[in-house]
Design a protein around this motif. Structure first.
Motif, mmCIF file in Angstrom:
data_model
loop_
_atom_site.group_PDB
_atom_site.id
_atom_site.type_symbol
_atom_site.label_atom_id
_atom_site.label_comp_id
_atom_site.label_asym_id
_atom_site.label_seq_id
_atom_site.Cartn_x
_atom_site.Cartn_y
_atom_site.Cartn_z
ATOM 1 N N ALA A 189 -19.738 -5.116 14.890
ATOM 2 C CA ALA A 189 -20.360 -6.060 15.478
ATOM 3 C C ALA A 189 -21.846 -6.279 15.119
ATOM 4 N N ASP A 190 -22.552 -5.104 15.392
ATOM 5 C CA ASP A 190 -23.914 -5.019 15.163
ATOM 6 C C ASP A 190 -24.067 -5.141 13.340
ATOM 7 N N LEU A 191 -23.605 -4.920 12.687
ATOM 8 C CA LEU A 191 -23.712 -4.965 11.235
ATOM 9 C C LEU A 191 -23.555 -6.594 10.856
ATOM 10 N N LEU A 241 -22.905 3.161 -3.163
ATOM 11 C CA LEU A 241 -22.706 1.796 -2.639
ATOM 12 C C LEU A 241 -21.141 1.431 -2.799
ATOM 13 N N PHE A 242 -20.350 1.915 -3.832
ATOM 14 C CA PHE A 242 -19.111 1.678 -3.937
ATOM 15 C C PHE A 242 -18.089 2.322 -4.108
ATOM 16 N N VAL A 243 -18.296 3.867 -4.280
ATOM 17 C CA VAL A 243 -17.104 4.786 -4.331
ATOM 18 C C VAL A 243 -16.310 4.902 -3.032
ATOM 19 N N TYR A 244 -17.134 5.092 -1.962
ATOM 20 C CA TYR A 244 -16.348 5.092 -0.618
ATOM 21 C C TYR A 244 -17.027 4.106 0.432
ATOM 22 N N THR A 245 -18.193 3.847 0.328
ATOM 23 C CA THR A 245 -18.824 3.174 1.184
ATOM 24 C C THR A 245 -18.201 1.769 1.398
ATOM 25 N N LEU A 246 -18.281 0.671 0.577
ATOM 26 C CA LEU A 246 -17.679 -0.416 0.826
ATOM 27 C C LEU A 246 -16.241 -0.613 0.973
ATOM 28 N N PRO A 247 -15.491 0.289 0.299
ATOM 29 C CA PRO A 247 -14.155 0.498 0.562
ATOM 30 C C PRO A 247 -13.856 0.946 2.136
ATOM 31 N N LEU A 248 -14.400 1.806 2.557
ATOM 32 C CA LEU A 248 -14.339 2.183 3.902
ATOM 33 C C LEU A 248 -14.451 1.064 4.657
ATOM 34 N N LEU A 249 -15.538 0.442 4.578
ATOM 35 C CA LEU A 249 -15.975 -0.770 5.189
ATOM 36 C C LEU A 249 -15.048 -1.989 5.320
ATOM 37 N N THR A 250 -14.075 -1.947 4.242
ATOM 38 C CA THR A 250 -13.093 -2.929 4.264
ATOM 39 C C THR A 250 -11.746 -2.445 4.905
ATOM 40 N N SER A 251 -11.871 -1.341 5.490
ATOM 41 C CA SER A 251 -10.585 -0.866 6.144
ATOM 42 C C SER A 251 -10.848 -0.158 7.548
ATOM 43 N N MET A 277 -7.536 -14.629 -2.317
ATOM 44 C CA MET A 277 -8.578 -14.928 -1.457
ATOM 45 C C MET A 277 -9.280 -13.568 -1.758
ATOM 46 N N PHE A 278 -10.653 -13.772 -2.295
ATOM 47 C CA PHE A 278 -11.729 -12.534 -2.486
ATOM 48 C C PHE A 278 -12.361 -12.631 -1.287
ATOM 49 N N VAL A 279 -12.571 -11.534 -0.798
ATOM 50 C CA VAL A 279 -13.434 -11.361 0.608
ATOM 51 C C VAL A 279 -14.873 -11.544 -0.154
ATOM 52 N N GLY A 280 -15.941 -12.529 0.573
ATOM 53 C CA GLY A 280 -17.046 -12.544 0.326
ATOM 54 C C GLY A 280 -18.018 -12.074 1.459
ATOM 55 N N ASP A 281 -17.657 -12.330 2.735
ATOM 56 C CA ASP A 281 -18.560 -11.923 3.947
ATOM 57 C C ASP A 281 -17.661 -10.836 4.499
ATOM 58 N N TRP A 282 -18.265 -9.539 4.046
ATOM 59 C CA TRP A 282 -17.656 -8.474 4.761
ATOM 60 C C TRP A 282 -17.798 -8.157 6.034
ATOM 61 N N ALA A 283 -19.111 -8.564 6.281
ATOM 62 C CA ALA A 283 -19.686 -8.166 7.737
ATOM 63 C C ALA A 283 -18.889 -9.178 8.685
ATOM 64 N N ALA A 284 -18.729 -10.226 8.385
ATOM 65 C CA ALA A 284 -17.847 -10.973 9.318
ATOM 66 C C ALA A 284 -16.429 -10.885 9.688
ATOM 67 N N ARG A 285 -15.850 -10.196 8.271
ATOM 68 C CA ARG A 285 -14.586 -9.657 8.493
ATOM 69 C C ARG A 285 -14.324 -8.592 9.407
ATOM 70 N N GLY A 286 -15.017 -7.595 9.211
ATOM 71 C CA GLY A 286 -15.286 -6.428 9.935
ATOM 72 C C GLY A 286 -15.525 -6.543 11.469
ATOM 73 N N ALA A 287 -16.289 -7.669 11.981
ATOM 74 C CA ALA A 287 -16.522 -8.147 13.144
ATOM 75 C C ALA A 287 -15.473 -8.615 13.708
ATOM 76 N N ALA A 288 -14.634 -9.350 12.996
ATOM 77 C CA ALA A 288 -13.440 -10.000 13.497
ATOM 78 C C ALA A 288 -12.481 -9.113 13.846
ATOM 79 N N TYR A 289 -12.270 -7.795 13.140
ATOM 80 C CA TYR A 289 -11.168 -7.040 13.121
ATOM 81 C C TYR A 289 -11.446 -5.904 14.025
ATOM 82 N N TRP A 290 -12.866 -5.401 14.062
ATOM 83 C CA TRP A 290 -13.025 -3.977 14.689
ATOM 84 C C TRP A 290 -14.516 -4.226 15.275
#
Length: 515
Positions: A34-36, A218-228, A1-14
């Motif tokens: 949740a704000d994002l 956008l992708f060096v650390y920003t999105l990877p950090l928002l994935t974790s 499964m590839f993440v498509g909706d980063w915002a929804a996943r983040g709000a669900a976990y943290w």
């Protein structure tokens, strides 16, 4: 499964954890996961209802760094749309040509970019959204988009196709207009995984200061950090004083910078007393870190530096090197990341042995899907992408940058790599920064011309002094035949030295001491 909706996943976990800090917004600039999610839902709903944005449509953004980059990226993920951030540093004609090529259905812009956005407003059916006060005829306030009624149900695009394009990121554009690399969900997810494997820990905090229209922002650390579940502190623009303050205030644990920015920090009056106690390591890339600059950092702050290497078309995380190898493998960019295949080949595409220079070729799931609007194959039959970067690898599999094929010049039949000259020139005590380019020469074909920036409080060294200094460190044919002093080196949007601009400034026929 590839993440498509980063915002929804983040709000669900943290949901209550702070995800982003938009420094320019002050106290209003702290946003939880949740704000994002809420912001992305509102924007996605508006784009669908008011701009007719659906799967595959482009959404443009022309603005300095801010949380709005995350809003737009995540909203596009919910719609299956394609996020297209434009480089506000380009000439208006270049940006207009890129907008005509990518045809965004909606364009978000800030006050600083309003004049440029006005030139792009003529696109058929294009809706405009002003992020601040600078309205244009027909544009909608972003505050109204975010404060509108919540969507009747969650905006989401399922199922996620791993090969669907998530965003378009423009390359450096060294010849003609920049190309738009097609960043798929697959690419973004595998880059995040590579970064997690090699560098990140739960609770990490970074500062994003490089432009977010660029892969580094956008992708060096920003999105990877928002994935974790990490926290991303967003600076509107580069400011070394503000950066030093944020490292302590936000308890930053890691960050990326190019050598020119590391120099800015080291030369700032607050550098010695800055609080870097929370910083686990610094990653530098874009160019080799000069040894004198590394020594200056270590004298003030014993923070490990990790030399990295990346590019828009792959990753961007390609190589990693742990701090434990920093001394033993000084000058190396490390080994290929876990899910990256790398090899070096000669001009005929044959692999070269350890210690021999070759062109870097890459393969793996974090490669982009080619260029938008370009039909030519992006990789060869074996899936390898030829980068144009020249490297060598040692017996232990650690790679070392030799230079770019386009930067190399031939002097009297000998290959000359500016990186080697720049590293030697950086050892001069009066040199703060330098760059070397090849210039035409009647006898030798090409010779080197060096641009030098003097250290604060020091006079620019005379050409004769620099020539004598390098004669003791390099083969004669490698020593530049002429030198120029500059107050600063021109930089690209990615913070790299702009060699194209320097070639335009360099005098032809570099005269100096005999070869």
């Amino acid at each position: 499964m590839f993440v498509g909706d980063w915002a929804a996943r983040g709000a669900a976990y943290w949901p209550t954890r702070v995800a982003a800090v938009d420094v320019a917004k002050g106290e209003r600039g702290r946003f939880t996961y949740a704000d994002l999610e809420a912001r992305a839902q509102r924007l996605a709903a508006w784009l669908r209802a008011e701009a007719g944005v659906g799967p595959g449509d482009r959404v443009g953004l022309l603005a300095h760094n801010g949380v709005e980059y995350l809003d737009a990226l995540f909203a596009c993920g919910k719609l299956g749309a394609v996020f297209v951030p434009y480089n506000w540093r380009l000439h208006a004609r270049e940006t207009a040509a890129l907008a005509a090529r990518t045809a965004p259905k909606a364009l978000l812009f800030d006050d600083a970019c309003a004049p440029l956005a006005a030139e792009l407003a003529a696109g058929p059916g294009r809706r405009l959204v002003h992020l601040e006060a600078g309205a244009l005829p027909g544009s909608v306030p972003y505050a109204d988009v975010l404060s509108g009624p919540p969507p009747a149900g969650p905006v989401t695009h399922e199922p996620v196709d791993a090969e669907r394009v998530f965003c378009l990121l423009f390359t450096g554009g060294t010849t003609g207009l920049p190309k738009a690399a097609r960043v798929s969900y697959r690419m973004a997810a595998w880059n995040a995984l590579n970064t997690l494997v090699h560098e990140l820990r739960p609770g990490d905090v970074t500062v994003t200061h490089t432009p977010m229209f660029h892969t580094g922002g956008l992708f060096v650390y920003t999105l990877p950090l928002l994935t974790s579940g990490g926290r991303v502190v967003i600076m509107r623009r580069w400011d070394p004083g503000q950066m030093l303050r944020l490292l302590g205030e936000e308890k930053v644990s890691l960050f990326f910078c190019v050598p020119s920015q590391a120099l800015d920090l080291a030369q700032h009056p607050d550098f010695a007393r800055a609080d870097l106690a929370s910083v686990r390591f610094v990653t530098t890339g874009g160019a080799p870190m000069p040894v004198p600059l590394l020594r200056a950092w270590q004298a003030a702050h014993p923070v490990p530096f990790k030399q990295g290497f990346g590019m828009t078309e792959c990753g961007p995380g390609i190589f990693s090197m742990g701090p434990e190898h920093a001394v033993e493998k000084a000058g190396s960019v490390g080994r290929p990341n876990y899910f990256v295949d790398a090899r070096l080949v000669d001009a005929e595409g044959r692999p070269v042995p350890p210690g021999q220079e070759g062109e870097l070729c890459l393969r793996g799931p974090s490669l982009c899907s080619g260029y938008f609007g370009v039909d030519e194959p992006f990789t060869d039959a074996g899936g390898w992408f030829r980068t144009g970067d020249l490297m060598r690898a040692d017996e232990d599999g650690f790679y070392y940058v030799v230079g770019r094929q386009k930067d190399m010049f031939i002097s009297g039949g000998e290959n000359v790599y500016p990186v080697e000259i720049e590293q030697a020139l950086a050892e001069h005590p009066a040199v703060a920064a330098c760059a070397v380019v090849g210039v035409p020469h009647e006898r030798w074909g090409e010779v080197g011309h060096a641009f030098v920036v003097a250290r604060p409080g020091a006079d620019a060294p005379a050409a004769g002094e620099l020539f004598a200094f390098l004669k003791g460190r390099l083969a004669s044919y490698k020593v530049p035949k002429s030198f120029s002093a500059l107050p600063e080196l021109p930089l690209t949007a990615a913070g790299k030295v702009d060699k194209n601009e320097l070639r335009r400034r360099a005098p032809a026929g570099g005269e100096g001491a005999p070869r």
